[in-house]
Motif scaffolding. Sequence first.
Motif, mmCIF file in Angstrom:
data_model
loop_
_atom_site.group_PDB
_atom_site.id
_atom_site.type_symbol
_atom_site.label_atom_id
_atom_site.label_comp_id
_atom_site.label_asym_id
_atom_site.label_seq_id
_atom_site.Cartn_x
_atom_site.Cartn_y
_atom_site.Cartn_z
ATOM 1 N N SER A 174 0.826 -1.201 0.000
ATOM 2 C CA SER A 174 0.000 0.000 0.000
ATOM 3 C C SER A 174 0.867 1.262 0.000
ATOM 4 O O SER A 174 0.564 2.232 -0.694
ATOM 5 N N VAL A 204 -5.564 7.117 -2.410
ATOM 6 C CA VAL A 204 -4.479 6.252 -1.914
ATOM 7 C C VAL A 204 -3.851 6.872 -0.672
ATOM 8 O O VAL A 204 -3.567 6.170 0.311
ATOM 9 N N ASN A 226 -6.239 6.417 2.264
ATOM 10 C CA ASN A 226 -6.240 5.018 2.695
ATOM 11 C C ASN A 226 -4.988 4.699 3.508
ATOM 12 O O ASN A 226 -5.051 4.026 4.535
ATOM 13 N N ASN A 227 -3.848 5.203 3.061
ATOM 14 C CA ASN A 227 -2.597 4.957 3.779
ATOM 15 C C ASN A 227 -2.567 5.650 5.133
ATOM 16 O O ASN A 227 -1.994 5.118 6.076
ATOM 17 N N SER A 236 -7.095 -1.024 -0.339
ATOM 18 C CA SER A 236 -5.791 -0.723 -0.914
ATOM 19 C C SER A 236 -5.589 -1.495 -2.212
ATOM 20 O O SER A 236 -5.075 -0.963 -3.205
ATOM 21 N N GLN A 237 -6.001 -2.753 -2.225
ATOM 22 C CA GLN A 237 -5.863 -3.557 -3.439
ATOM 23 C C GLN A 237 -6.814 -3.079 -4.538
ATOM 24 O O GLN A 237 -6.473 -3.104 -5.720
#
Length: 185
Positions: A46, A87, A90-91, A168-169
């Motif tokens: 990620s 992204v 999410n991280n 994340s995927q």
Amino acid sequence: MNKILYVLALVSSAAWAHPYTIDGDPHENVESVLPKEKVEPLINDSYALLSTAYTDFAKLFNVCQKTPNNPVCDDRYKVVASCFKKVESNNTVLKALTSDDMKPIHLPEFQLIELQKNLIKLGYMPETIDVHELDRTGLQLGLDNWAHANDLPDADSIYLMHLMLVRSQVLALDMAEARLNYKDE
């Protein structure tokens, strides 16, 4: 600031949520379900995705600063900026969830549909399932399929960490699709 508010909203909603379990122990040991040595590579993936998203965004940002009328500064810029922001958010949440205090947060019930949609998109649940109606049994099977594919054990409880790792995927898949769409430009 938005990332902090997002994390706070997730955490506060999870704090009031009842844990979602499938005939299991709602107090199972989170470390047995999401062992650090198995989760760490997923989190590293990620973070690598964040690096790639940032690089894509920074390159386009620089082009658009120098030549704002460049055709890539319209739709492509919006898509790349959106991917990067998603992204990055999410991280931020994943990073917060790695702490011992946050890792055991169960997934709030209202986010089960999002997890189901993500598992369908990744191919761990059949596409024939209505994405707007929760299929609890199918969701658990889909999560188990995802867990097995990622070398994780089955879980009786669904944790917020599950959603963030699955998301994340999905974001990696979305970003790869966006890169393919703009490859020729």
